[in-house]
Scaffold this motif. Structure first.
Motif, PDB file in Angstrom:
ATOM      1  N   SER A 296       0.611  -1.410  -0.280  1.00 13.75           N
ATOM      2  CA  SER A 296      -0.044  -0.226  -0.274  1.00 13.75           C
ATOM      3  C   SER A 296       0.933   1.404  -0.341  1.00 13.75           C
ATOM      4  CB  SER A 296      -1.100   0.072   0.711  1.00 13.75           C
ATOM      5  OG  SER A 296      -0.937   1.042   1.996  1.00 13.75           O
TER       6      SER A 296
ATOM      7  N   GLU B 112      -0.928   6.155  -3.315  1.00 15.80           N
ATOM      8  CA  GLU B 112      -2.233   5.968  -3.627  1.00 15.80           C
ATOM      9  C   GLU B 112      -3.910   6.723  -3.070  1.00 15.80           C
ATOM     10  OE1 GLU B 112      -1.377   1.277  -3.656  1.00 15.80           O
ATOM     11  OE2 GLU B 112       0.758   1.984  -5.387  1.00 15.80           O
TER      12      GLU B 112
ATOM     13  N   ILE C 132      -1.410   5.778  -7.516  1.00 11.92           N
ATOM     14  CA  ILE C 132      -0.672   4.929  -7.854  1.00 11.92           C
ATOM     15  C   ILE C 132       0.324   4.666  -8.522  1.00 11.92           C
ATOM     16  CG2 ILE C 132      -2.913   3.451  -7.799  1.00 11.92           C
ATOM     17  CD1 ILE C 132      -2.542   1.947 -10.152  1.00 11.92           C
TER      18      ILE C 132
ATOM     19  N   CYS D  76       1.328  -0.723  -6.374  1.00 11.21           N
ATOM     20  CA  CYS D  76       0.468  -1.363  -6.537  1.00 11.21           C
ATOM     21  C   CYS D  76       1.065  -2.411  -7.878  1.00 11.21           C
ATOM     22  CB  CYS D  76      -0.649  -0.456  -7.149  1.00 11.21           C
ATOM     23  SG  CYS D  76      -1.609  -0.222  -5.980  1.00 11.21           S
TER      24      CYS D  76
ATOM     25  N   VAL E 155       0.649  -7.340 -10.255  1.00  6.57           N
ATOM     26  CA  VAL E 155      -0.211  -6.187  -9.646  1.00  6.57           C
ATOM     27  C   VAL E 155      -0.157  -6.932  -8.277  1.00  6.57           C
ATOM     28  CG1 VAL E 155      -2.597  -4.865  -8.902  1.00  6.57           C
ATOM     29  CG2 VAL E 155      -1.635  -5.592 -11.440  1.00  6.57           C
TER      30      VAL E 155
ATOM     31  N   CYS F 236      -2.750  -3.900  -3.248  1.00 14.58           N
ATOM     32  CA  CYS F 236      -3.175  -2.426  -3.716  1.00 14.58           C
ATOM     33  C   CYS F 236      -4.210  -1.995  -3.738  1.00 14.58           C
ATOM     34  CB  CYS F 236      -3.127  -2.974  -5.006  1.00 14.58           C
ATOM     35  SG  CYS F 236      -3.341  -1.295  -6.767  1.00 14.58           S
TER      36      CYS F 236
ATOM     37  N   PRO G 161      -7.003  -2.402  -7.055  1.00 14.34           N
ATOM     38  CA  PRO G 161      -7.034  -2.559  -8.071  1.00 14.34           C
ATOM     39  C   PRO G 161      -7.037  -2.609  -9.177  1.00 14.34           C
ATOM     40  CG  PRO G 161      -7.844  -4.501  -6.081  1.00 14.34           C
ATOM     41  CD  PRO G 161      -7.657  -2.815  -6.107  1.00 14.34           C
TER      42      PRO G 161
ATOM     43  N   ALA H  63      -4.836  -0.303 -11.709  1.00 10.97           N
ATOM     44  CA  ALA H  63      -4.120  -0.851 -11.868  1.00 10.97           C
ATOM     45  C   ALA H  63      -4.103  -2.472 -13.055  1.00 10.97           C
ATOM     46  CB  ALA H  63      -3.331  -2.079 -10.382  1.00 10.97           C
TER      47      ALA H  63
END
Length: 430
Positions: free
Chosen positions: A31, A35, A40, A97, A315, A319, A322, A325
């Motif tokens: 994390s 983000e 990200i 991420c 990924v 994350c 996501p 991403a």
């Protein structure tokens, strides 16, 4: 720290502290602080590769301009310090991420619990199989390109020696290869007519030489379950490979330790045949011109083989966004983006659509043969979390065998270590 730290610590110093520390931090640890602000983070090892980094940054810039929901932020590290940077971030619970990963290590990262399966708006089946990394029957990483090993020579040298040019349709057999080396050595032009890059270390050793083992009919591990190397790495076919490999040095066809830059040595006419990769093709063609021939590896019984997979993108499991991403990775896999990265790296583009945009890789192009080799001959390095440990043990065995160790006992020792590692890690099962 969770119990998987203990498991990954047993894998390999070659997969290094990277996997051990990351696994210890466990799922949900990724994390990035950026983000939370509509950004990200994407991390790459390409700081020392300005051409590839620029291509990635262009894709990110294009994606950021295409929508206003999220911004991808690139952070590039030199390859030598990339793993250390990831380790530090994992220890702090601050992974980005999106990360890039060396393809054969993806199963280890996925098993460790810090990658999540990919869910992309892209048909991954249209890509070269070696550019998609799977674990537990799910895709965890995807790349824009691959590379392929080949043998390069001067057509004039082969003609002088009375040796035919090997082709995709008719590669050299083991006997033909032996005959070719004898004839080339008899010309007296080279101390060692063959250069297999025996000065290489690390991942080069399994990447370059396990395909020869596989062409003999052996392997690094039994791929039915990936639970033991017994019989695959120390059976009759594996011992036959080891004896053959060392015989190339014993007969004076290759050096036990080559020069540091085998491609440059070949271009300087220090060898007749060099075992190198698609990354060297443009340089070789510029230096040698139409006299250069690119040939497949030798068929040692079970067909020519080459290693598959290069750097890929995944990924992280923690994350915070996501969906974004995955959306970015889907966008990045457009043919024009794949083509841009492949052009920057000189590597094999991951799709035919992308290849069509690169004259040298399009149908009839000078480098198309490498794409054909990848499709026909590529064998993924074993898709198991044990791979980093297997790679290290195999690399040690290769070097020991070249230096005169008994092939059978050396391979037996490698199998014993590999099987013990797998057992101590509970079979690397989820």
């Amino acid at each position: 720290m969770n119990t998987k730290l203990t498991k990954v610590l047993a894998t390999s110093i070659a997969a290094v502290a990277l996997t051990s520390t990351l696994a210890g931090c466990g799922k949900g640890s990724a994390s990035s602080s950026a983000e939370g602000s509509g950004e990200i983070a994407l991390w790459t090892h390409n700081a020392g590769n300005p051409e590839e980094l620029a291509a990635v940054q262009n894709i990110v810039g294009s994606y950021n301009s295409s929508q206003d929901k999220v911004k991808i932020k690139v952070q590039a590290f030199p390859q030598d310090s990339y793993n250390d940077s990831v380790v530090s971030a994992a220890a702090a619970g601050n992974l980005p991420c999106i990360v890039d990963i060396d393809g054969p290590n993806v199963p280890n990262w996925a098993w460790a619990g810090y990658l999540q399966p990919l869910e992309l708006d892209t048909d991954l089946s249209t890509l070269l199989p070696s550019t998609v990394a799977e674990w537990d029957e799910k895709p965890y990483a995807v790349g824009y390109y691959d590379v392929a090993l080949a043998m390069m020579a001067r057509a004039s040298d082969l003609e002088t020696a009375g040796v035919r040019v090997a082709t995709l349709e008719q590669p050299w057999t083991r006997d033909e290869f032996q005959d070719a080396l004898e004839k080339l050595k008899a010309l007296g032009k080279w101390e060692h007519p063959l250069d297999l890059g025996t000065a290489g270390t690390g991942e080069w050793l399994p990447y370059a030489y396990s395909p020869f083992l596989q062409s003999f009919g052996g392997d690094l591990i039994n791929r039915d379950g990936f639970q033991s190397a017994e019989g695959a790495l120390n059976g009759d076919k594996a011992v036959e490979w080891a004896n053959w490999f060392r015989s190339l040095a014993d007969q004076g066809y290759m050096a036990k330790k080559s020069g540091k830059d085998s491609t440059q040595d070949f271009l300087n006419n220090k060898s007749a045949i060099v075992y190198t990769g698609s990354w060297a093709a443009d340089k070789a063609k510029a230096a040698i011109g139409d006299d250069l021939v690119v040939m497949p590896p030798v068929d040692l019984g079970e067909g020519p083989k080459i290693g598959g997979a290069s750097w890929q993108w995944g990924v992280t499991s923690g994350c915070s966004n996501p969906e974004a991403a995955m959306d970015y990775l889907s966008y990045s896999l457009k043919p024009e983006n794949i083509a841009a990265v492949a052009k920057a790296t000189g590597a094999i583009p991951a799709s035919d659509e992308a290849a069509a945009q690169i004259p040298t890789f399009a149908e009839g192009g000078a480098n198309r043969i490498f794409m054909d080799f990848s499709r026909e001959y590529a064998v993924m390095r074993p898709e198991t979390p044990a791979y980093p440990f297997i790679a290290t043990e195999y690399g040690k065995a290769v070097q020991d065998i070249l230096n005169g160790a008994d092939p059978k006992s050396t391979l037996d020792s490698a199998v014993k270590a590999i099987d013990a590692n797998i057992k101590s890690n509970g079979g690397y099962k989820n």
